[in-house]
Design a protein around this motif. Structure first.
Motif: not given
Length: 112
Positions: A4-5, A60-61, A66-67
């Motif tokens: 995401x980042x 998921x992390x 949640x994945x």
């Protein structure tokens, strides 16, 4: 660093390069957005097939949600994480902006 980042960094970087560094301003043209709509359609088909069949999986992390592999929701669109759309946009925009910038100039084309 999460997917995401990294996606957010890629998005911001590609838009800054398009608008202010390379000054191609592709994102201000309707041609760009129409072309991107075509590409994103095929991107969703491809990513959806790969992630829906669990050929490609994501931690998921590292992503939004949640994945869990779902068709829509929980941070996914057509089975693929929403980050894939952002990263694909950044990759395509940067590639096209560099292509346009390194290509022949408009004034050079009119003199030939």
């Amino acid at each position: 660093m999460t997917y995401t980042s990294l996606t957010l960094i890629a998005l911001v970087t590609s838009v800054v390069l398009d608008r202010w560094v390379l000054r191609t301003r592709l994102t201000s043209s309707s041609t760009w957005w129409l072309s991107y709509a075509i590409v994103v359609g095929f991107q969703l088909l491809t990513n959806g097939w790969l992630t829906g069949r669990r050929i490609v999986s994501y931690d998921g992390d590292a992503i939004l949600g949640s994945g869990a592999v779902e068709a829509l929701g929980d941070g996914r669109i057509a089975f693929a994480p929403v980050e894939d759309l952002g990263f694909g946009f950044a990759l395509l925009l940067l590639t096209c902006a560099v292509w346009v910038r390194l290509g022949p100039r408009e004034d050079a084309r009119s003199t030939t």
